[in-house]
Write an enzyme that holds these catalytic residues in place. Structure first.
Site, PDB file in Angstrom:
ATOM      1  N   HIS A  18      19.515  -2.899 -29.501  1.00 19.59           N
ATOM      2  CA  HIS A  18      20.125  -1.608 -29.836  1.00 19.59           C
ATOM      3  C   HIS A  18      19.026  -0.605 -30.179  1.00 19.59           C
ATOM      4  O   HIS A  18      18.043  -0.968 -30.814  1.00 19.59           O
ATOM      5  CB  HIS A  18      21.041  -1.787 -31.057  1.00 19.59           C
ATOM      6  CG  HIS A  18      21.567  -0.499 -31.601  1.00 19.59           C
ATOM      7  ND1 HIS A  18      22.643   0.160 -31.040  1.00 19.59           N
ATOM      8  CD2 HIS A  18      21.158   0.262 -32.652  1.00 19.59           C
ATOM      9  CE1 HIS A  18      22.876   1.255 -31.732  1.00 19.59           C
ATOM     10  NE2 HIS A  18      21.993   1.350 -32.714  1.00 19.59           N
ATOM     11  N   GLU A  75       2.631  -2.240  14.094  1.00 21.04           N
ATOM     12  CA  GLU A  75       3.262  -1.068  13.479  1.00 21.04           C
ATOM     13  C   GLU A  75       2.892   0.164  14.296  1.00 21.04           C
ATOM     14  O   GLU A  75       1.724   0.398  14.589  1.00 21.04           O
ATOM     15  CB  GLU A  75       2.802  -0.906  12.029  1.00 21.04           C
ATOM     16  CG  GLU A  75       3.312   0.344  11.336  1.00 21.04           C
ATOM     17  CD  GLU A  75       4.820   0.515  11.446  1.00 21.04           C
ATOM     18  OE1 GLU A  75       5.252   1.593  11.889  1.00 21.04           O
ATOM     19  OE2 GLU A  75       5.558  -0.424  11.099  1.00 21.04           O
ATOM     20  N   TYR A 107       2.787   2.146   7.311  1.00 20.74           N
ATOM     21  CA  TYR A 107       2.368   0.881   6.708  1.00 20.74           C
ATOM     22  C   TYR A 107       3.194   0.651   5.434  1.00 20.74           C
ATOM     23  O   TYR A 107       3.278   1.520   4.562  1.00 20.74           O
ATOM     24  CB  TYR A 107       0.889   0.910   6.322  1.00 20.74           C
ATOM     25  CG  TYR A 107      -0.092   0.870   7.471  1.00 20.74           C
ATOM     26  CD1 TYR A 107       0.255   0.388   8.719  1.00 20.74           C
ATOM     27  CD2 TYR A 107      -1.404   1.324   7.294  1.00 20.74           C
ATOM     28  CE1 TYR A 107      -0.649   0.351   9.762  1.00 20.74           C
ATOM     29  CE2 TYR A 107      -2.327   1.287   8.337  1.00 20.74           C
ATOM     30  CZ  TYR A 107      -1.937   0.806   9.569  1.00 20.74           C
ATOM     31  OH  TYR A 107      -2.860   0.764  10.602  1.00 20.74           O
ATOM     32  N   GLY A 108       3.791  -0.504   5.324  1.00 19.05           N
ATOM     33  CA  GLY A 108       4.625  -0.795   4.161  1.00 19.05           C
ATOM     34  C   GLY A 108       6.099  -0.647   4.442  1.00 19.05           C
ATOM     35  O   GLY A 108       6.934  -1.118   3.681  1.00 19.05           O
ATOM     36  N   GLY A 109       6.461   0.050   5.542  1.00 14.74           N
ATOM     37  CA  GLY A 109       7.852   0.147   5.929  1.00 14.74           C
ATOM     38  C   GLY A 109       8.556   1.420   5.489  1.00 14.74           C
ATOM     39  O   GLY A 109       7.987   2.285   4.815  1.00 14.74           O
ATOM     40  N   THR A 110       9.814   1.512   5.859  1.00 15.18           N
ATOM     41  CA  THR A 110      10.641   2.686   5.582  1.00 15.18           C
ATOM     42  C   THR A 110      10.754   2.961   4.098  1.00 15.18           C
ATOM     43  O   THR A 110      10.607   4.099   3.642  1.00 15.18           O
ATOM     44  CB  THR A 110      12.043   2.484   6.185  1.00 15.18           C
ATOM     45  OG1 THR A 110      11.931   2.384   7.600  1.00 15.18           O
ATOM     46  CG2 THR A 110      12.960   3.642   5.829  1.00 15.18           C
ATOM     47  N   SER A 164       2.954   3.346  13.578  1.00 17.45           N
ATOM     48  CA  SER A 164       2.305   4.476  12.926  1.00 17.45           C
ATOM     49  C   SER A 164       1.592   4.039  11.656  1.00 17.45           C
ATOM     50  O   SER A 164       2.158   3.301  10.848  1.00 17.45           O
ATOM     51  CB  SER A 164       3.341   5.552  12.578  1.00 17.45           C
ATOM     52  OG  SER A 164       2.783   6.548  11.757  1.00 17.45           O
TER      53      SER A 164
END
Length: 454
Positions: A440, A33, A39-42, A35
Site C-alpha cells: 500500500h 533483414e 534491426y530488432g523488429g517491428t 532494412s
C-alpha cells in the site's frame, strides 16, 4: 552457395530469439533483414516501444500550460527521445545476434525454391540454402481504398507519424480501433485537436459493453471527438491541409486536418517472398498458413509472429519462439492451442487492460456468472497519481469461483492484469486474490475491494 541449417527471414521477436538460441547450440544460423532500420523488429522500431515512449511523454505534457510553440517544442523533444531509444535498442539487438554467432544478411529475401533463398540488396544478389527456414516478416499498415487517400501529402500511417516532428493542430484519425485510439490519446495529451472517424456503429465492439462505454465517455471528456457511423468519401489537399469529405448519420461534413492518420489495420508482409516458389500455402486473408506447431504446408518451413495472421502482440511472438524451440527440442509440448488466456492493454490515459471474456461472452457461452464493477476513484493510489478516472470489472463463474474475465480501465492496469492472468491460467479462485495482502498504496490492492463485492 553457403548452406545453413536454419535461416530466419525477418528480425522480429520470435525470429531473433530463436536465431540466438540456435547459435548458442552451435547450429549454423543466418538471419535476413531487409532494412538496417528494422534491426530488432517491428516492436522496437515502429510499434510498441516508440509509441509507448511517446505515450509516456504525452502523459507528462498533459495539462501543462504554455503557448502552442511550447507544446510543439515538447512534442519535438519527445520524438527525439523516441528516436534515441529506438536507435539504442536497434544497435543492442544487432550486436546480440552477431555476438551469439548468427550471420546477419541485409537485403530482401525471396524464395527460389523450398530450400534456397535469394537475398537482394542495392549492392548485390546472393543465393543461400537452408535445411530449415522460419518466416518472421511481420505485418505492415494497410491504406483503405478511399479516393485521393494515396495521393495526399498529409496522410500518415502509425509507423510514419511517429517520425513527424511537427505537432499537428488538428489530427484526424481514420479508424477507431486500438491503434487509432492510442494515437488519439497521445496527441490529445500533447495538445492537438483530435477527431476520430469510426465506420461502425458500435464503439470498441470486442470489448465489454460497460467498459467500452466508460472509455468512450472518458475520451470525449478529454476533448476527443468521435464520429460514429461515418464514411470517408474522398480526400483532397488544399494548401497546408487535407480536406476530408465525410458522410455521417447527420449528413456530409468536411474536416480540415494538418495530419490524417490511416489506422485501419495491418496486413502480413509476404508480397516480396515469392511463397509460391516454395510451395507455401497462404490463408484467404493473405497470411502464411500454419498449424498449431507453426509448421507451414512445407514441414521444414515454419512461420511465426504477425505474418501468420494471429494476434499481433510482441509477447505472442515471444511465445511463438517457445513453440519453435519445442519443435527443435523434439518435445512438441508447446502449441498455439495451449497458451491459455492472453492479456492485452490499450495504452490510453488511463490504460485499458483485459484478459478473458466479456460479460456478454460469458453469458452467451452458458456460464452462470457473478460480476462486480468499481470506479477507479475508489483506489487511493489513483488519487496519489492524480488520475482517478476509470472503471474496474471482473466476471466470475458462480459455481467454481474461477475468474472468467477481468477488465481494468485505470492507471497501471497493464501491470495488474498479469496477476489476474496468472490466477486464471493456474485455475486459482478469485477468493485467493480477494484475500491476498498487497503493498500500500498500490493500484493492485484495489483487487481486495473489487473482488470483495462479489
Amino acid at each position: 552457395m553457403t548452406v545453413y541449417e536454419y535461416v530466419i527471414i525477418g528480425f522480429g521477436k520470435a525470429g531473433k530469439t530463436f536465431a540466438s538460441f540456435l547459435a548458442s547450440q552451435g547450429i549454423k544460423t543466418a538471419l535476413i533483414e531487409k532494412s538496417k532500420e528494422r534491426y530488432g523488429g517491428t516492436c522496437i522500431n515502429v510499434a510498441c516501444i516508440p509509441s509507448k515512449s511517446l505515450e509516456y511523454s504525452a502523459r507528462l505534457s498533459h495539462g501543462r500550460d504554455g503557448s502552442w510553440e511550447e507544446k510543439e517544442k515538447r512534442y519535438a523533444e519527445a520524438v527525439e527521445e523516441k528516436n534515441r531509444l529506438t536507435a539504442m535498442l536497434r544497435g543492442k539487438n544487432y550486436d546480440k545476434l552477431v555476438q551469439a554467432g548468427v550471420t546477419v544478411y541485409d537485403g530482401t529475401a525471396s524464395f527460389v525454391n523450398d530450400h534456397e533463398i535469394l537475398i537482394s540488396s542495392d549492392e548485390k544478389e546472393e543465393i543461400i540454402r537452408a535445411e530449415h527456414i522460419v518466416i518472421n516478416t511481420g505485418a505492415a499498415p494497410v491504406l483503405p481504398k478511399v479516393e485521393g487517400l494515396d495521393r495526399s501529402a498529409f496522410v500518415y500511417t502509425s509507423e510514419t507519424l511517429m517520425d513527424e516532428k511537427k505537432l499537428p493542430r488538428h489530427l484526424v484519425i481514420l479508424g477507431a480501433g486500438y491503434i487509432g485510439l492510442e494515437f488519439a490519446s497521445y496527441y490529445n495529451n500533447f495538445g492537438a485537436r483530435v477527431t476520430v472517424i469510426q465506420k461502425g456503429s458500435v464503439f470498441l465492439p470486442k470489448e465489454d459493453r460497460e467498459m467500452a462505454a466508460a472509455v468512450k465517455e472518458h475520451l470525449e471528456k478529454q476533448g476527443i471527438r468521435i464520429l460514429e457511423e461515418a464514411d470517408v468519401l474522398r480526400v483532397e489537399d488544399e494548401k497546408e491541409e487535407a480536406l476530408i469529405h465525410v458522410k455521417t448519420k447527420n449528413g456530409e461534413e468536411i474536416l480540415h486536418a494538418n495530419v490524417l492518420l490511416a489506422a485501419t489495420g495491418r496486413q502480413p508482409n509476404v508480397s516480396s517472398l515469392a511463397l509460391e516458389k516454395a510451395g507455401v500455402e497462404m490463408t484467404p486473408r493473405g497470411a502464411v498458413k500454419v498449424d498449431s506447431s507453426l509448421h507451414t504446408s512445407k514441414p521444414h518451413i515454419m512461420a511465426a509472429g504477425d505474418v501468420t495472421g494471429g494476434m499481433q502482440f510482441t509477447y505472442i511472438s515471444l511465445d511463438d519462439f517457445r513453440i519453435l524451440k519445442s519443435n527443435f527440442d523434439g518435445e512438441l509440448k508447446r502449441t498455439t492451442e495451449n497458451r491459455g488466456p492472453v492479456p492485452y492493454a490499450l495504452f490510453l490515459d488511463p490504460p485499458l487492460a483485459r484478459v478473458g471474456m466479456t460479460e456478454e461472452e460469458a453469458r452467451a457461452s452458458g456460464w452462470k456468472v457473478l460480476t462486480a464493477s468499481m470506479p477507479a476513484a475508489a483506489i487511493p493510489k489513483a488519487h496519489v497519481l492524480k488520475n482517478p478516472s476509470g472503471l474496474l470489472k471482473v466476471i466470475v463463474d458462480e459455481e467454481s469461483g474461477l475468474i472468467l474475465g477481468a477488465h481494468f480501465f485505470c492507471l497501471e492496469s497493464y501491470e495488474m492484469i498479469n496477476l489476474v492472468r496468472l490466477a486464471m491460467d493456474r485455475k486459482i479462485p478469485y477468493s485467493v486474490l480477494r484475500d491476498s495482502i498487497y503493498t500500500h498504496p498500490t493500484m493492485t490492492e484495489g483487487l481486495n475491494d473489487l473482488l470483495g463485492m462479489l
